[in-house]
Write a protein that holds these residues in place. Structure first.
Motif, mmCIF file in Angstrom:
data_model
loop_
_atom_site.group_PDB
_atom_site.id
_atom_site.type_symbol
_atom_site.label_atom_id
_atom_site.label_comp_id
_atom_site.label_asym_id
_atom_site.label_seq_id
_atom_site.Cartn_x
_atom_site.Cartn_y
_atom_site.Cartn_z
ATOM 1 N N UNK A 110 0.838 -1.186 0.000
ATOM 2 C CA UNK A 110 0.000 0.000 0.000
ATOM 3 C C UNK A 110 0.876 1.241 0.000
ATOM 4 N N UNK A 111 0.530 2.161 -0.864
ATOM 5 C CA UNK A 111 1.296 3.394 -0.992
ATOM 6 C C UNK A 111 0.497 4.520 -0.345
ATOM 7 N N UNK A 112 1.193 5.532 0.159
ATOM 8 C CA UNK A 112 0.454 6.676 0.683
ATOM 9 C C UNK A 112 -0.264 7.377 -0.454
ATOM 10 N N UNK A 113 -1.290 8.126 -0.115
ATOM 11 C CA UNK A 113 -2.046 8.854 -1.124
ATOM 12 C C UNK A 113 -1.117 9.817 -1.851
ATOM 13 N N UNK A 114 -1.132 9.790 -3.202
ATOM 14 C CA UNK A 114 -0.262 10.703 -3.942
ATOM 15 C C UNK A 114 -0.679 12.153 -3.738
ATOM 16 N N UNK A 165 -16.850 3.221 0.264
ATOM 17 C CA UNK A 165 -17.498 2.207 -0.566
ATOM 18 C C UNK A 165 -17.138 0.783 -0.130
ATOM 19 N N UNK A 166 -16.170 0.646 0.747
ATOM 20 C CA UNK A 166 -15.740 -0.677 1.178
ATOM 21 C C UNK A 166 -16.435 -1.063 2.484
ATOM 22 N N UNK A 167 -16.903 -2.296 2.533
ATOM 23 C CA UNK A 167 -17.476 -2.843 3.746
ATOM 24 C C UNK A 167 -16.819 -4.207 3.947
ATOM 25 N N UNK A 168 -16.071 -4.339 5.027
ATOM 26 C CA UNK A 168 -15.347 -5.577 5.304
ATOM 27 C C UNK A 168 -14.487 -6.026 4.129
ATOM 28 N N UNK A 169 -13.820 -5.069 3.507
ATOM 29 C CA UNK A 169 -12.903 -5.393 2.426
ATOM 30 C C UNK A 169 -13.561 -5.658 1.092
ATOM 31 N N UNK A 170 -14.882 -5.480 0.991
ATOM 32 C CA UNK A 170 -15.593 -5.732 -0.256
ATOM 33 C C UNK A 170 -16.189 -4.423 -0.757
ATOM 34 N N UNK A 171 -16.173 -4.244 -2.073
ATOM 35 C CA UNK A 171 -16.742 -3.049 -2.693
ATOM 36 C C UNK A 171 -18.249 -3.119 -2.655
ATOM 37 N N UNK A 172 -18.883 -2.039 -2.257
ATOM 38 C CA UNK A 172 -20.335 -1.973 -2.215
ATOM 39 C C UNK A 172 -20.776 -0.876 -3.168
ATOM 40 N N UNK A 173 -21.511 -1.241 -4.207
ATOM 41 C CA UNK A 173 -21.968 -0.246 -5.191
ATOM 42 C C UNK A 173 -23.222 0.448 -4.723
ATOM 43 N N UNK A 207 -6.566 13.194 -5.013
ATOM 44 C CA UNK A 207 -6.297 11.844 -4.513
ATOM 45 C C UNK A 207 -6.844 11.596 -3.111
ATOM 46 N N UNK A 208 -6.799 12.604 -2.253
ATOM 47 C CA UNK A 208 -7.308 12.417 -0.890
ATOM 48 C C UNK A 208 -8.811 12.170 -0.897
ATOM 49 N N UNK A 209 -9.531 12.894 -1.752
ATOM 50 C CA UNK A 209 -10.974 12.687 -1.868
ATOM 51 C C UNK A 209 -11.278 11.326 -2.474
ATOM 52 N N UNK A 210 -10.486 10.904 -3.474
ATOM 53 C CA UNK A 210 -10.669 9.575 -4.065
ATOM 54 C C UNK A 210 -10.476 8.491 -3.007
ATOM 55 N N UNK A 211 -9.464 8.671 -2.177
ATOM 56 C CA UNK A 211 -9.153 7.696 -1.135
ATOM 57 C C UNK A 211 -10.304 7.584 -0.139
ATOM 58 N N UNK A 212 -10.826 8.741 0.303
ATOM 59 C CA UNK A 212 -11.953 8.733 1.244
ATOM 60 C C UNK A 212 -13.181 8.105 0.603
ATOM 61 N N UNK A 213 -13.453 8.424 -0.666
ATOM 62 C CA UNK A 213 -14.601 7.868 -1.364
ATOM 63 C C UNK A 213 -14.481 6.354 -1.466
ATOM 64 N N UNK A 268 -21.696 11.206 -5.364
ATOM 65 C CA UNK A 268 -20.658 11.496 -4.389
ATOM 66 C C UNK A 268 -19.242 11.256 -4.879
ATOM 67 N N UNK A 269 -19.068 10.824 -6.142
ATOM 68 C CA UNK A 269 -17.703 10.583 -6.643
ATOM 69 C C UNK A 269 -16.976 11.922 -6.752
ATOM 70 N N UNK A 270 -15.787 12.027 -6.154
ATOM 71 C CA UNK A 270 -15.081 13.311 -6.106
ATOM 72 C C UNK A 270 -14.345 13.628 -7.410
ATOM 73 N N UNK A 271 -14.922 14.489 -8.215
ATOM 74 C CA UNK A 271 -14.308 14.893 -9.475
ATOM 75 C C UNK A 271 -14.313 16.411 -9.562
ATOM 76 N N UNK A 272 -13.263 16.968 -10.137
ATOM 77 C CA UNK A 272 -13.159 18.406 -10.338
ATOM 78 C C UNK A 272 -13.137 18.626 -11.851
ATOM 79 N N UNK A 273 -14.147 19.304 -12.375
ATOM 80 C CA UNK A 273 -14.196 19.580 -13.803
ATOM 81 C C UNK A 273 -13.814 21.035 -14.007
ATOM 82 N N UNK A 274 -12.736 21.238 -14.757
ATOM 83 C CA UNK A 274 -12.208 22.570 -15.037
ATOM 84 C C UNK A 274 -12.632 22.920 -16.470
ATOM 85 N N UNK A 275 -13.037 24.142 -16.739
ATOM 86 C CA UNK A 275 -13.443 24.492 -18.108
ATOM 87 C C UNK A 275 -12.408 24.065 -19.149
#
Length: 78
Positions: free
Chosen positions: A13-17, A70-78, A60-66, A45-52
């Motif tokens: 595991x790498x630290x958040x870039x 979404x994970x519950x007991x190590x499994x992705x929950x959609x 990356x920090x927002x992606x990591x939190x998101x 709730x997906x963290x995206x920044x749209x620039x003109x």
């Protein structure tokens, strides 16, 4: 002769870039294709920044939190 990395070897595991990621960088960070990343962008709730001028960036920090939310007991929950 240098040894090559084994394909599919588990990476530590790498630290958040730092800095903002572009689409290719965010897809690589998640380990998914660009197409899958664009699918994820449609989720609420997906963290995206749209620039003109068609620039899309991701914090990356927002992606990591998101991703953690979404994970519950190590499994992705959609």
């Amino acid at each position: 002769m240098a040894r090559s990395k084994k394909v599919g070897a588990e990476q530590p595991l790498m630290p958040t870039p730092t800095g903002l990621l572009d689409v290719d960088g965010a897809a690589a960070w998640f380990g998914v294709s660009r197409a899958k990343l664009f699918e994820l962008m449609h989720e609420e709730g997906f963290p995206v920044i749209i620039i003109p001028k068609n620039n899309i960036r991701f914090d990356p920090n927002s992606l990591y939190r998101w991703a953690l939310e979404k994970q519950v007991n190590g499994r992705y929950v959609a």
